[in-house]
Design an enzyme around this catalytic site. Structure first.
Site, PDB file in Angstrom:
ATOM      1  N   VAL A  22      11.140  -6.592   7.904  1.00  0.00           N
ATOM      2  CA  VAL A  22      11.824  -5.338   8.215  1.00  0.00           C
ATOM      3  C   VAL A  22      11.591  -4.297   7.124  1.00  0.00           C
ATOM      4  O   VAL A  22      11.368  -3.114   7.409  1.00  0.00           O
ATOM      5  CB  VAL A  22      13.339  -5.579   8.428  1.00  0.00           C
ATOM      6  CG1 VAL A  22      14.092  -4.265   8.522  1.00  0.00           C
ATOM      7  CG2 VAL A  22      13.570  -6.400   9.693  1.00  0.00           C
ATOM      8  N   LEU A  81      12.433 -14.859   6.586  1.00  0.00           N
ATOM      9  CA  LEU A  81      11.464 -13.804   6.253  1.00  0.00           C
ATOM     10  C   LEU A  81      11.740 -12.488   6.954  1.00  0.00           C
ATOM     11  O   LEU A  81      10.949 -11.550   6.858  1.00  0.00           O
ATOM     12  CB  LEU A  81      10.043 -14.280   6.622  1.00  0.00           C
ATOM     13  CG  LEU A  81       9.507 -15.444   5.784  1.00  0.00           C
ATOM     14  CD1 LEU A  81       8.192 -15.941   6.356  1.00  0.00           C
ATOM     15  CD2 LEU A  81       9.323 -15.023   4.335  1.00  0.00           C
ATOM     16  N   ARG A  82      12.884 -12.411   7.673  1.00  0.00           N
ATOM     17  CA  ARG A  82      13.183 -11.157   8.378  1.00  0.00           C
ATOM     18  C   ARG A  82      13.298  -9.988   7.406  1.00  0.00           C
ATOM     19  O   ARG A  82      12.870  -8.880   7.703  1.00  0.00           O
ATOM     20  CB  ARG A  82      14.469 -11.283   9.188  1.00  0.00           C
ATOM     21  CG  ARG A  82      14.314 -12.026  10.498  1.00  0.00           C
ATOM     22  CD  ARG A  82      15.462 -11.722  11.462  1.00  0.00           C
ATOM     23  NE  ARG A  82      15.370 -12.566  12.635  1.00  0.00           N
ATOM     24  CZ  ARG A  82      16.103 -13.653  12.844  1.00  0.00           C
ATOM     25  NH1 ARG A  82      16.994 -14.026  11.935  1.00  0.00           N
ATOM     26  NH2 ARG A  82      15.967 -14.364  13.933  1.00  0.00           N
ATOM     27  N   GLY A  83      13.911 -10.233   6.255  1.00  0.00           N
ATOM     28  CA  GLY A  83      14.090  -9.168   5.272  1.00  0.00           C
ATOM     29  C   GLY A  83      12.760  -8.586   4.815  1.00  0.00           C
ATOM     30  O   GLY A  83      12.604  -7.363   4.715  1.00  0.00           O
ATOM     31  N   ASP A 132      22.279 -10.942  10.441  1.00  0.00           N
ATOM     32  CA  ASP A 132      20.888 -11.068  10.002  1.00  0.00           C
ATOM     33  C   ASP A 132      19.902 -10.625  11.069  1.00  0.00           C
ATOM     34  O   ASP A 132      18.781 -10.209  10.769  1.00  0.00           O
ATOM     35  CB  ASP A 132      20.621 -12.527   9.605  1.00  0.00           C
ATOM     36  CG  ASP A 132      19.175 -12.763   9.198  1.00  0.00           C
ATOM     37  OD1 ASP A 132      18.747 -12.165   8.203  1.00  0.00           O
ATOM     38  OD2 ASP A 132      18.467 -13.529   9.891  1.00  0.00           O
TER      39      ASP A 132
END
Length: 354
Positions: A294, A289-291, A208
Site C-alpha cells: 500500500v 506485506l500489505r503495509g 488491516d
C-alpha cells in the site's frame, strides 16, 4: 407567450470538495484512492461533526466518467474481462454487439441495517429449479462495481458483514451460493468507511484490510472555525451560487485526477526507496506485506497527483503514516500517536527530517 418553466435540478446539491476547509489528511487519502483504486480503500476515524460524510460525498462530484455496458447491473467494462459480468462475456464470445454508454462513477451508501442478501444479492431458488435458469437479484456490491462503496459508522456494522465487504474488496469478486447454486460477479470498488472511535474500534484484522487510515479531529483555531461556519452557511443559503464560485478549482482538480490516473503506470519508484519502505515496515513489526504494498502504491499515486514521474522521499514521508498507523500492534501503555511512531521510524531509516 410560453408557459414553460425551467426544470429544477433533480440531484441534491453537493458541497464542493475544494471548498472543504482543513482535514488535509482525509482529503489526501480519498484523492489517492481515486487515483489508484488498488490502494484498497480508506478508513476515516474521528470526532462527530468533523465533515467525514460531507467530504466523501463531495469526492463523488470529482470522479471521472467511465464506459459501461448499457443495461448491465454490474457496470461491466466493455473491454476488460476482469470487470465483466458472465453474461457480457458470453455476449462477446457469441459476437453479439454491445451497447456502450459513458456514466459517472457512482457511490453506493451501505445502510447500517442492511442484510447480507441486500449487500451480496439473492438467488431465486424456485425459478432456478423450475425454469433451469440462474435467477439472480443483484445487491449493493453489484451496484458498487467500479465505483465507491461508503459505509458510515462502519465500527457499528455487524462483523460478519464487514468480513464480506473486505473479502469482496480484496478479491474484486462477489460469490453468492444458495442450495448448491453459485453465482459470481465482479465487485471492484473503493471501500470507504467512517466512524467515531468513542463508539468502538474495528478488530485489528479488519482494520488491516483497509489500505489507508485517516484521522480527523475537531478544528481548534477560532478563525478557521468561523470560516467553516461561514462557508457552510453560504452553501445552505444558495447552493447553486456557491458551487458556481468553486467551479474553476473543481474543474482543475477533476482534470488533475483524470491526468493522474492516466499516467500512474509510468511513475517510477527507485529500488533503494522500496527497500527502505520495507525496512520501516519490518522494524515496526507490521504483520504481513500489505503495509509495504500500500505504501508503494500510495507514494506513486501522490507523485502522479503532483505531476512528477519519480517518487520522492517526501512523497513517502507524506503517505506512510496513513498506510501503516492502523497496522501497528497496540501498546496500552503507549501514549504517543501511532502516526508519529511511524514518522519517527521513517526519519531514522531514511535519514530524513522536515
Amino acid at each position: 407567450m410560453s408557459n414553460t418553466v425551467d426544470r429544477p435540478t433533480l440531484q441534491r446539491p453537493v458541497f464542493p470538495f475544494t471548498a472543504i476547509v482543513g482535514q488535509e489528511e482525509m482529503k489526501l487519502a480519498l484523492l489517492l484512492n481515486v487515483v489508484d483504486p488498488k490502494i484498497g480503500g480508506v478508513m476515516i476515524m474521528g470526532d462527530r461533526g468533523t465533515g467525514k460524510s460531507t467530504t466523501v460525498r463531495a469526492l463523488v462530484d470529482l470522479l471521472p466518467e467511465i464506459e459501461v455496458v448499457a443495461d448491465d447491473p454490474f457496470n461491466s467494462d466493455p473491454r476488460d474481462p476482469e470487470l465483466m459480468s458472465e453474461e457480457v462475456r458470453e455476449r462477446i464470445t457469441a459476437d453479439q454487439p454491445l451497447s456502450v454508454i459513458s456514466t459517472k462513477i457512482s457511490m453506493v451508501d451501505l445502510p447500517l441495517g442492511a442484510t447480507e442478501d441486500r449487500v451480496c444479492g439473492t438467488i431465486d431458488i424456485e425459478k432456478a429449479l423450475t425454469e433451469g435458469i440462474k435467477a439472480f437479484e443483484p445487491g449493493l456490491l453489484a451496484k458498487a462495481n467500479r465505483g465507491i462503496l461508503y459505509v458510515d459508522e462502519v465500527n457499528l456494522l455487524d462483523d460478519h458483514l464487514v468480513d464480506v465487504l473486505l473479502d469482496a474488496a480484496a478479491s474484486g469478486w462477489n460469490t453468492v451460493e444458495r442450495e448448491g447454486i453459485s453465482i459470481s460477479h465482479p465487485a471492484r470498488f473503493i471501500l470507504i468507511g467512517s466512524g467515531n472511535p468513542e463508539e468502538g474500534e474495528l478488530r485489528p484484522q479488519l482494520l488491516d484490510r483497509f489500505g489507508m487510515h485517516a484521522q480527523v479531529g475537531t478544528v481548534k483555531d477560532p478563525e478557521l472555525r468561523v470560516k467553516i461556519v461561514e462557508e457552510r452557511s453560504s452553501f445552505d443559503r444558495d447552493p447553486g451560487a456557491f458551487r458556481t464560485a468553486y467551479r474553476v478549482p473543481q474543474d482543475h482538480l477533476r482534470e488533475q485526477i483524470s491526468h493522474s490516473r492516466e499516467r500512474l503506470s509510468q511513475i517510477h519508484l527507485d529500488y533503494d526507496l522500496r527497500v527502505k519502505i520495507s525496512q520501516v515496515c519490518a522494524e515496526l513489526n507490521v504483520d504481513g506485506l500489505r503495509g509495504d504494498i500500500v505504501t508503494n502504491r500510495a507514494a506513486k499515486a501522490l507523485a502522479a497527483l503532483g505531476d512528477r514521474s519519480e517518487v520522492t522521499v517526501k512523497d513517502i514521508w507524506t503517505v506512510i503514516p496513513l498506510c501503516l498507523r492502523h497496522r501497528l500492534r497496540k501498546d496500552p501503555l503507549e501514549s504517543i500517536d501511532s502516526g508519529l511512531l511511524v514518522q519517527e521510524k521513517f526519519s531514522k531509516v531514511f535519514g530524513y527530517s522536515t
